[in-house]
Design a protein around this motif. Sequence first.
Motif, PDB file in Angstrom:
ATOM      1  N   PRO A  20      -5.626 -13.485 -12.023  1.00  0.00           N
ATOM      2  CA  PRO A  20      -4.910 -12.235 -11.743  1.00  0.00           C
ATOM      3  C   PRO A  20      -4.934 -11.923 -10.243  1.00  0.00           C
ATOM      4  CG  PRO A  20      -6.499 -11.951 -13.522  1.00  0.00           C
ATOM      5  CD  PRO A  20      -6.791 -13.272 -12.889  1.00  0.00           C
ATOM      6  N   VAL A  21      -3.971 -11.141  -9.808  1.00  0.00           N
ATOM      7  CA  VAL A  21      -3.909 -10.681  -8.423  1.00  0.00           C
ATOM      8  C   VAL A  21      -4.267  -9.198  -8.409  1.00  0.00           C
ATOM      9  CG1 VAL A  21      -2.448 -10.279  -6.413  1.00  0.00           C
ATOM     10  CG2 VAL A  21      -2.165 -12.367  -7.766  1.00  0.00           C
ATOM     11  N   ARG A  22      -5.270  -8.848  -7.617  1.00  0.00           N
ATOM     12  CA  ARG A  22      -5.627  -7.436  -7.465  1.00  0.00           C
ATOM     13  C   ARG A  22      -5.163  -6.977  -6.087  1.00  0.00           C
ATOM     14  NH1 ARG A  22     -11.603  -4.429  -7.251  1.00  0.00           N
ATOM     15  NH2 ARG A  22     -10.799  -2.298  -7.458  1.00  0.00           N
ATOM     16  N   LEU A  23      -4.537  -5.814  -6.061  1.00  0.00           N
ATOM     17  CA  LEU A  23      -4.019  -5.275  -4.809  1.00  0.00           C
ATOM     18  C   LEU A  23      -4.525  -3.852  -4.636  1.00  0.00           C
ATOM     19  CD1 LEU A  23      -2.122  -5.587  -2.378  1.00  0.00           C
ATOM     20  CD2 LEU A  23      -0.279  -4.712  -3.818  1.00  0.00           C
ATOM     21  N   ARG A  24      -5.223  -3.612  -3.508  1.00  0.00           N
ATOM     22  CA  ARG A  24      -5.738  -2.279  -3.203  1.00  0.00           C
ATOM     23  C   ARG A  24      -5.144  -1.792  -1.891  1.00  0.00           C
ATOM     24  NH1 ARG A  24     -12.143  -2.959  -3.514  1.00  0.00           N
ATOM     25  NH2 ARG A  24     -11.763  -5.210  -3.484  1.00  0.00           N
ATOM     26  N   LEU A  25      -4.736  -0.517  -1.866  1.00  0.00           N
ATOM     27  CA  LEU A  25      -4.211   0.089  -0.652  1.00  0.00           C
ATOM     28  C   LEU A  25      -4.986   1.365  -0.348  1.00  0.00           C
ATOM     29  CD1 LEU A  25      -1.498  -1.211  -2.231  1.00  0.00           C
ATOM     30  CD2 LEU A  25      -0.442  -0.383  -0.149  1.00  0.00           C
ATOM     31  N   SER A  26      -5.321   1.550   0.925  1.00  0.00           N
ATOM     32  CA  SER A  26      -6.068   2.738   1.343  1.00  0.00           C
ATOM     33  C   SER A  26      -5.340   3.413   2.497  1.00  0.00           C
ATOM     34  CB  SER A  26      -7.482   2.357   1.785  1.00  0.00           C
ATOM     35  OG  SER A  26      -7.425   1.544   2.954  1.00  0.00           O
ATOM     36  N   GLN A  27      -5.697   4.666   2.724  1.00  0.00           N
ATOM     37  CA  GLN A  27      -5.111   5.437   3.824  1.00  0.00           C
ATOM     38  C   GLN A  27      -6.235   6.096   4.601  1.00  0.00           C
ATOM     39  OE1 GLN A  27      -2.573   8.743   2.633  1.00  0.00           O
ATOM     40  NE2 GLN A  27      -1.220   8.376   4.363  1.00  0.00           N
ATOM     41  N   VAL A  28      -6.312   5.820   5.895  1.00  0.00           N
ATOM     42  CA  VAL A  28      -7.371   6.375   6.728  1.00  0.00           C
ATOM     43  C   VAL A  28      -6.765   6.932   8.012  1.00  0.00           C
ATOM     44  CG1 VAL A  28      -9.156   4.833   5.822  1.00  0.00           C
ATOM     45  CG2 VAL A  28      -7.814   4.130   7.805  1.00  0.00           C
TER      46      VAL A  28
ATOM     47  N   GLU B 119      -7.379   7.115  12.027  1.00  0.00           N
ATOM     48  CA  GLU B 119      -8.107   6.497  13.133  1.00  0.00           C
ATOM     49  C   GLU B 119      -7.570   7.040  14.446  1.00  0.00           C
ATOM     50  OE1 GLU B 119      -7.458   2.345  12.623  1.00  0.00           O
ATOM     51  OE2 GLU B 119      -8.903   2.135  10.994  1.00  0.00           O
ATOM     52  N   GLY B 120      -8.425   7.776  15.165  1.00  0.00           N
ATOM     53  CA  GLY B 120      -7.999   8.336  16.450  1.00  0.00           C
ATOM     54  C   GLY B 120      -6.820   9.279  16.311  1.00  0.00           C
ATOM     55  N   GLY B 121      -6.785  10.042  15.224  1.00  0.00           N
ATOM     56  CA  GLY B 121      -5.692  10.974  15.002  1.00  0.00           C
ATOM     57  C   GLY B 121      -4.434  10.339  14.443  1.00  0.00           C
ATOM     58  N   GLU B 122      -4.483   9.040  14.183  1.00  0.00           N
ATOM     59  CA  GLU B 122      -3.315   8.321  13.667  1.00  0.00           C
ATOM     60  C   GLU B 122      -3.592   7.833  12.247  1.00  0.00           C
ATOM     61  OE1 GLU B 122      -0.528   4.430  14.819  1.00  0.00           O
ATOM     62  OE2 GLU B 122      -2.300   4.941  16.010  1.00  0.00           O
ATOM     63  N   THR B 123      -2.639   8.060  11.354  1.00  0.00           N
ATOM     64  CA  THR B 123      -2.781   7.628   9.966  1.00  0.00           C
ATOM     65  C   THR B 123      -2.380   6.160   9.832  1.00  0.00           C
ATOM     66  OG1 THR B 123      -2.323   9.831   9.106  1.00  0.00           O
ATOM     67  CG2 THR B 123      -2.030   7.999   7.588  1.00  0.00           C
ATOM     68  N   LYS B 124      -3.247   5.383   9.199  1.00  0.00           N
ATOM     69  CA  LYS B 124      -2.967   3.968   8.986  1.00  0.00           C
ATOM     70  C   LYS B 124      -3.212   3.610   7.520  1.00  0.00           C
ATOM     71  CE  LYS B 124      -3.854   2.283  13.666  1.00  0.00           C
ATOM     72  NZ  LYS B 124      -4.557   1.251  14.490  1.00  0.00           N
ATOM     73  N   VAL B 125      -2.469   2.604   7.061  1.00  0.00           N
ATOM     74  CA  VAL B 125      -2.590   2.140   5.678  1.00  0.00           C
ATOM     75  C   VAL B 125      -3.000   0.676   5.692  1.00  0.00           C
ATOM     76  CG1 VAL B 125      -1.346   1.706   3.519  1.00  0.00           C
ATOM     77  CG2 VAL B 125      -0.891   3.793   4.827  1.00  0.00           C
ATOM     78  N   TYR B 126      -4.003   0.362   4.862  1.00  0.00           N
ATOM     79  CA  TYR B 126      -4.504  -1.015   4.784  1.00  0.00           C
ATOM     80  C   TYR B 126      -4.356  -1.529   3.355  1.00  0.00           C
ATOM     81  CZ  TYR B 126      -6.405  -0.276   9.428  1.00  0.00           C
ATOM     82  OH  TYR B 126      -6.530  -0.018  10.763  1.00  0.00           O
ATOM     83  N   ALA B 127      -4.122  -2.827   3.248  1.00  0.00           N
ATOM     84  CA  ALA B 127      -3.958  -3.456   1.935  1.00  0.00           C
ATOM     85  C   ALA B 127      -4.882  -4.656   1.833  1.00  0.00           C
ATOM     86  CB  ALA B 127      -2.515  -3.891   1.728  1.00  0.00           C
ATOM     87  N   LEU B 128      -5.501  -4.801   0.671  1.00  0.00           N
ATOM     88  CA  LEU B 128      -6.371  -5.946   0.396  1.00  0.00           C
ATOM     89  C   LEU B 128      -5.817  -6.668  -0.823  1.00  0.00           C
ATOM     90  CD1 LEU B 128      -9.006  -7.553   0.945  1.00  0.00           C
ATOM     91  CD2 LEU B 128     -10.149  -5.975  -0.638  1.00  0.00           C
ATOM     92  N   ARG B 129      -5.460  -7.930  -0.628  1.00  0.00           N
ATOM     93  CA  ARG B 129      -4.941  -8.750  -1.729  1.00  0.00           C
ATOM     94  C   ARG B 129      -6.009  -9.763  -2.109  1.00  0.00           C
ATOM     95  NH1 ARG B 129      -2.165 -13.400  -3.389  1.00  0.00           N
ATOM     96  NH2 ARG B 129      -0.182 -13.042  -4.462  1.00  0.00           N
TER      97      ARG B 129
END
Length: 504
Positions: free
Chosen positions: A294-302, A304-314
Amino acid sequence: MKQTQKNLVALLALTAAAAGLGLYAWYGVKEPDTREAERKQVSEQLFAAPEAGAKDEDGKAPPAPVFTKLTVKASGGTTELAREKDGTWRVTSPVSARAETAAVEAMTSTLASSKFSATVEEAPTDADLEKYGLKTPVFSVTATASVGSPAREHTVTLHGGIENTFDGSVYVRREGDPKVYAAPGAVRWSLDRDSFALRTKEFLGPLEEPSLQSIEVKAKANAYLLARDTGGTGWRLVKPVAERADEVKVADLLTALKEQRALSFPADSAEARQKLGLEAPVVDARFTPATGEPVRLRLSQVTEGGETKVYALREQGSQSLLGEVPESALAVLDVGVPELKDKRVLAFRREDVKRLVFHPGGGAEPIAVARVTGTDGGAGVWEVESPKQGKAQHFKVASVLGSLDTFKASAFGEAKPKSWAKYGISDASRGAVLQGADGKELARLWLGNEVKDKPGAVYARGSGPDVLEVSATWVELPAKVEDVLEAPPSPADGGPDATAAPTP
């Protein structure tokens, strides 16, 4: 100031002006001409194979080089790439990843077809190399290719220097050759690529829809489970409700995931995952194929320095990949039941329909047409069974059936209503019944009242349990038998009432 002094000053000024003109003539005209004369025009391939320009016994040019390996040093890093057996390219170092096809093709095309434009220095000194940015090259490319016939391996290393700001060309040197060449600026654009530029940014895919058996998503606003139909073609919603799923929407979700491109690839570690919020993700999805892990995909929102960034882990099996993605990626899988539900009004296979019964409504008599197989075993023709009998307008019936097959709701109304009558839907409503060869009902359509404040829309009941809002003009159901019955030939066309021609 005395006159003699004035004359002396004027003389000195004239002398200085004359000297300036002389220097201008030398540096502005003579020296560039000298330098230009020293730049010998050349027309030699960057990737110069021993057979370049040669002809075989049949007078044909040798085949173009087939590149198999590339090592690129740029932006302080080294990237190694290898050509796979299927012709695709893969980054093998510093990471293992699919290569960015367009970037690699631009590089190999430049190596195979681009030429030096001039020789700048025949025997450059260390000072010359420093001047041209070649003492410590700005970028270097080592390319290995299969060349000639019979094929054999050949390797060329090119070193790139700084840009010539006068014409945009780039200074280049070939390993084993002392000369400094000039090459078109496009050469630098194609070859001066770092690891990020050379690896694919599409890392959330590939998730091929036909191979998947289930999709489970837990997102910020929505959570759902999709499972493959028992027939193996369509999809159904399992949670939070049991409904037919929209196959096109499911395919669109996977396509949208594949199109998300990484903005960067941070180093992956347990600490990095914790810091980037991936242990408590905003979106957590699992894609289960018929075979394989199976493929697991996680996305987060943080922030950093006043800037919103989104990260994905596959993650798939022992393989994992971490990347920064656009913020829009968060919304790709966060969809609700109304978007996932199948919007087809009727669920049936067109080839299974052997009989159609149209209900004009208002107490009018139903109109029945049936498909009759031809003597040649072909697809057959449509014939009207009642209230009259005769040959049906084949195109008309086929058009109505096609419209029913592609009929989609514009919106969903009340779920599983206790009373359909308030929507103007009853057994006496206008509609159609689709039957199979054994007379079994495949699907039924009822059309009801107009939708308030939505001109051109009416309520409908189809294969699902919910009230639907549909276009009133999408499908034109026959209102009388003459709408589908093929008219008999007129007397002018030789019909039964035509006067027989006299016998000569």
